[in-house]
Design a protein around this motif. Structure first.
Motif, PDB file in Angstrom:
ATOM      1  N   TRP A  12     -42.237 -31.470   4.887  1.00  0.00           N
ATOM      2  CA  TRP A  12     -42.515 -32.695   4.135  1.00  0.00           C
ATOM      3  C   TRP A  12     -43.935 -32.708   3.627  1.00  0.00           C
ATOM      4  O   TRP A  12     -44.241 -33.321   2.629  1.00  0.00           O
ATOM      5  N   THR A  46     -34.649 -38.548  -6.820  1.00  0.00           N
ATOM      6  CA  THR A  46     -35.388 -38.082  -5.653  1.00  0.00           C
ATOM      7  C   THR A  46     -36.483 -37.097  -6.019  1.00  0.00           C
ATOM      8  O   THR A  46     -37.430 -36.910  -5.268  1.00  0.00           O
ATOM      9  N   THR A 101     -41.185 -38.923  -9.490  1.00  0.00           N
ATOM     10  CA  THR A 101     -42.074 -39.808  -8.733  1.00  0.00           C
ATOM     11  C   THR A 101     -43.185 -40.289  -9.630  1.00  0.00           C
ATOM     12  O   THR A 101     -43.559 -39.630 -10.592  1.00  0.00           O
ATOM     13  N   VAL A 139     -45.498 -42.688   4.352  1.00  0.00           N
ATOM     14  CA  VAL A 139     -44.258 -42.584   5.100  1.00  0.00           C
ATOM     15  C   VAL A 139     -44.537 -42.183   6.546  1.00  0.00           C
ATOM     16  O   VAL A 139     -45.544 -41.540   6.849  1.00  0.00           O
ATOM     17  N   THR A 182     -44.287 -38.232  -1.331  1.00  0.00           N
ATOM     18  CA  THR A 182     -43.312 -38.692  -2.318  1.00  0.00           C
ATOM     19  C   THR A 182     -41.953 -38.036  -2.118  1.00  0.00           C
ATOM     20  O   THR A 182     -40.950 -38.531  -2.609  1.00  0.00           O
ATOM     21  N   ARG A 183     -41.922 -36.913  -1.389  1.00  0.00           N
ATOM     22  CA  ARG A 183     -40.664 -36.241  -1.112  1.00  0.00           C
ATOM     23  C   ARG A 183     -40.675 -35.779   0.340  1.00  0.00           C
ATOM     24  O   ARG A 183     -41.104 -34.664   0.647  1.00  0.00           O
ATOM     25  N   TRP A 207     -35.689 -43.107  -5.056  1.00  0.00           N
ATOM     26  CA  TRP A 207     -34.690 -42.550  -4.164  1.00  0.00           C
ATOM     27  C   TRP A 207     -35.359 -41.539  -3.240  1.00  0.00           C
ATOM     28  O   TRP A 207     -36.178 -40.726  -3.671  1.00  0.00           O
ATOM     29  N   VAL A 208     -34.994 -41.590  -1.962  1.00  0.00           N
ATOM     30  CA  VAL A 208     -35.550 -40.655  -0.987  1.00  0.00           C
ATOM     31  C   VAL A 208     -34.417 -40.133  -0.104  1.00  0.00           C
ATOM     32  O   VAL A 208     -33.307 -40.665  -0.098  1.00  0.00           O
ATOM     33  N   LEU A 237     -36.716 -40.118   8.145  1.00  0.00           N
ATOM     34  CA  LEU A 237     -37.718 -41.008   7.558  1.00  0.00           C
ATOM     35  C   LEU A 237     -37.584 -42.357   8.262  1.00  0.00           C
ATOM     36  O   LEU A 237     -36.522 -42.977   8.237  1.00  0.00           O
ATOM     37  N   VAL A 274     -41.392 -46.553   5.164  1.00  0.00           N
ATOM     38  CA  VAL A 274     -42.044 -46.316   3.872  1.00  0.00           C
ATOM     39  C   VAL A 274     -42.880 -47.549   3.555  1.00  0.00           C
ATOM     40  O   VAL A 274     -42.367 -48.678   3.564  1.00  0.00           O
TER      41      VAL A 274
END
Length: 778
Positions: free
Chosen positions: A11, A156, A159, A167, A196-197, A316-317, A367, A370
């Motif tokens: 991540w 996803t 961004t 996160v 962001t991802r 979207w994540v 996750l 956020v």
């Protein structure tokens, strides 16, 4: 053991808005900017999470981005020209706007109402005759499913770097028994930072096309799973066919299944299903299976699962990802190569032998939280653990106890109220360990382990019982009032532990001045012997006193170490280094060792620990030591500042008879082992000091007689001239000649005399062969 491995789903690779292949196009400072806001058809509110694509006249995507929660967006063109905007919203038909003419100076601002025409997946029928075809040839149903899944996948990837979400992620590795839910072990680590991802697959689509999704080497087997970039790539589409499938367990979902179009011996491919919500069209999960693995691995559930969620901001994540990797052991007729090795670039089995699964590894992450601009915008399933630790004897709070979840980095210490809290815990089964660092230092910490099941809720554990430090020290030292202990490890200069070393700690516990000039002095000792690992513990130490600690082992010794234990119940750590045997001894060490001679037998307190006390009264008072030994008198002469005085003449009398006349050495101390019990007098004289007299009662055991001399006003002397004696060197030379030539004689030089520090000549003659030292009464 062949260990399933996975290249960590890094991540951190996406921290701080790291760019990806499909991010916004970087352009110069003079590029054309188009800003706007997407709103609902009635313009009542903004629409977030919309994919905004800037297209040229040929329909080619020039740039794309994701609208924020209020529908705002901006895109940049690479050059002046005519452009259109295409907006993709999950669950709705696309909206097209434009054309717009952009010049060198244009920065357009638009308000664009979205078409509110929904797309229904409920009408897509699934039959067993559905063929697996390419995405472009799969029919209307397959294309509709792919378009909706594609929107979520693109979202996803896209961004806005100005969003800067923070996160909290839990990364885990769990090992379970085969066929049962019992957890054998786990490792969980959580971390927090801008990302962001959160989930990013370690290889590019092109690398997967060559290497596949499962690889092995001499360290184990590596299982990987594709991310959105891979699923959206042309190389993935070219190697897989697609078809619509239904879910027998969840009628509200419909799936887009895919599988490899051909079997390749050079790589392990993946098959799977993208599951979408029939009503909203939102992508929910991606289930993955690995093609062409050994049967034992496939039957054990080898595969992966990736979940998708839409945030309130419209982004979207991937909130959770998990790879199931069975660990396979080879049958007895296998070759020596570990199971799972690639033979001919493919995982193979050998006929006539059967693999078995030893355990199941689950590797992945979740996750948990956020946050945007300091406020939480989304929380995933998580646990919160609270509790309170109290004394097992008084129910009072215990501070400083460490509360940890075994196999994880979740750990906190109790506060002054004995309370603790652990938040953002990955849900699951854990073992809670209660441990006290202070108790561990005492060797008393047998940590309590409490099994806990943590779901998506708050779990409170009240009245966890533990020892207080006061109780722990008392238990370790086998006494009730001991508040302070010293412990550590005795080792040599190379760091090797030394067993069987003698450790002594000494401190001055009380000094009382009485009428008539009498001084009552009390010193206390604590002794111990180091264990097999070099560890020791000294109990009964008085706090807020300077304590001197020394260790000896045969002919080796340490320096004298000084420490000041605090007033509060505590354990002071003093590690001691014993150097090699040396022919010289520091004055501080000599004083300490001489001060330790003829100690009373110590009463054991805890195994190898002991404590002894010596008391004395000076200047007319009576000394009160008690013990089973014969009388031993220690005369210790210091000035008013406690500095030892050498060259002090001491005359010991019994009644009117002079018993002994001695002179102190550098330590200021003299030990007399032949004084009869009874009252003795001691007169001390030295130039520059007032003569002192002491009366002491000598009894069996050790008798300590401290003598403090006060300085006098120094007289004024006339100038004196000192001329050296030239014969002195000659006399010394004559002495050395006799010493060398007459081997049967006994002689002592200055260093030897200083090493023995005798009080009388007969003490130097003791031990000389052919000589017998007898009392004058014989």
């Amino acid at each position: 053991m062949t260990r399933p491995a996975i290249q960590r789903l890094a991540w951190h690779a996406a921290l701080l808005g790291a760019a990806c292949a499909t991010s916004l196009v970087a352009v110069g400072a003079n590029a054309q900017v188009l800003r706007g806001r997407l709103v609902t058809g009635d313009s009542s509110r903004g629409v977030g999470g919309v994919i905004v694509m800037l297209q040229d006249t040929m329909g080619t995507d020039v740039a794309r981005t994701l609208s924020t929660a209020d529908g705002s967006f901006f895109v940049r063109a690479r050059a002046p020209g005519t452009y259109r905007i295409r907006a993709l919203r999950i669950g709705f038909k696309p909206s097209d706007f434009g054309p717009y003419r952009l010049t060198d100076t244009d920065q357009l601002r638009l308000v664009l109402p979205m078409a509110d025409t929904p797309i229904s997946l409920a009408g897509i029928t699934v039959s067993a005759q559905n063929e697996c075809r390419s995405r472009d040839e799969g029919g209307p149903g397959t294309l509709a499913l792919w378009e909706e899944a594609r929107k979520a996948l693109v979202a996803t990837v896209l961004t806005r770097t100005d969003l800067k979400p923070v996160v909290t992620i839990a990364d885990y590795e769990r090992i379970a028994d085969v066929g049962v839910a019992r957890l054998k072990s786990q490792r969980v680590q959580h971390q927090r930072g801008p990302s962001t991802r959160p989930y990013s697959s370690p290889l590019t689509p092109e690398e997967y096309a060559v290497r596949g999704y499962v690889e092995s080497d001499n360290t184990g087997v590596t299982f990987r799973a594709p991310d959105a970039d891979v699923l959206l790539s042309e190389s993935f589409a070219a190697a897989h066919c697609f078809r619509a499938v239904s879910s027998p367990r969840e009628p509200g979902r419909i799936g887009l299944a895919f599988r490899p179009t051909r079997n390749e011996r050079s790589r392990i491919d993946v098959a799977g299903t993208l599951w979408l919500d029939r009503r909203s069209g939102e992508l929910r999960t991606l289930d993955i299976q690995y093609a062409e693995l050994p049967d034992a691995v496939t039957d054990a559930g080898a595969g992966a699962r990736i979940e998708f969620v839409r945030l309130p901001t419209g982004a979207w994540v991937i909130p959770r990802w998990d790879i199931t990797a069975p660990r396979v052991v080879r049958g007895q007729r296998r070759t020596s190569a570990p199971t799972g090795d690639l033979t001919g670039n493919r995982i193979m089995t050998q006929s006539g032998a059967r693999d078995s699964v030893a355990d199941i590894w689950h590797l992945g992450g979740a996750l948990l939280r956020v946050a945007v601009a300091g406020s939480d915008v989304w929380r995933g399933p998580h646990a919160r653990l609270t509790g309170r630790v109290v004394s097992d004897t008084s129910n009072s709070p215990v501070r400083g106890v460490t509360i940890a979840l075994l196999g994880t980095d979740y750990a906190v210490a109790t506060n002054s109220r004995g309370e603790f809290e652990i938040d953002d815990v990955l849900t699951g089964h854990y073992e809670l360990e209660v441990r006290s660092p202070m108790l561990a230092a005492l060797g008393l910490d047998v940590p309590e382990v409490i099994p806990v099941d943590l779901g998506d809720s708050t779990v409170a554990l009240n009245a966890i019982r533990a020892l207080t430090l006061r109780d722990a020290v008392a238990r370790a030292c086998k006494v009730s009032d001991t508040l302070v202990a010293i412990q550590g490890v005795v080792h040599d200069t190379a760091g090797t532990p030394i067993a069987g070393a003698s450790i002594v700690a000494r401190w001055l516990s009380r000094v009382t001045f009485h009428a008539g000039g009498a001084i009552f002095v009390r010193t206390e000792n604590s002794t111990a012997t180091s264990g097999p690992d070099g560890s020791y513990r000294l109990c009964g130490i008085m706090s807020e006193r300077e304590v001197r600690v020394v260790a000896t082992k045969e002919f080796r010794r340490s320096d004298v170490l000084k420490t000041m234990p605090p007033a509060t119940p505590a354990v002071t750590t003093v590690d001691i280094t014993i150097a090699r045997a040396s022919g010289t001894m520091s004055e501080e060490m000599r004083a300490f060792l001489e001060d330790s001679i003829h100690q009373e037998s110590a009463k054991p307190l805890a195994g190898d620990a002991g404590l002894s006390t010596v008391a004395s009264v000076v200047n007319g008072g009576a000394e009160l030591p008690r013990g089973p030994q014969r009388p031993v008198v220690e005369l210790s002469v210091t000035n008013a500042d406690g500095i030892p005085l050498a060259d002090v003449s001491l005359v010991i009398t019994s009644g009117d008879r002079i018993v002994r006349t001695v002179v102190t050495g550098p330590t200021g101390k003299v030990f007399l082992a032949d004084i009869s019990p009874g009252t003795v007098g001691v007169r001390a004289r030295r130039i520059g000091f007032v003569e002192g007299q002491v009366a002491a009662l000598v009894e069996a055991g050790r008798n300590t007689v401290p003598i403090i001399l006060a300085t006098t006003t120094p007289p004024t002397l006339d100038t004196m001239r000192v001329i050296g004696n030239r014969l002195a060197r000659g006399r010394l030379d004559e002495f050395e000649t006799r010493r060398i030539n007459h081997t049967a004689s006994a002689s002592f030089n200055r260093d030897e005399i200083a090493a023995r520090n005798p009080t009388e000549i007969w003490q130097m003659l003791t031990g000389v062969s052919s000589l017998k030292v007898a009392d004058s009464d014989e």
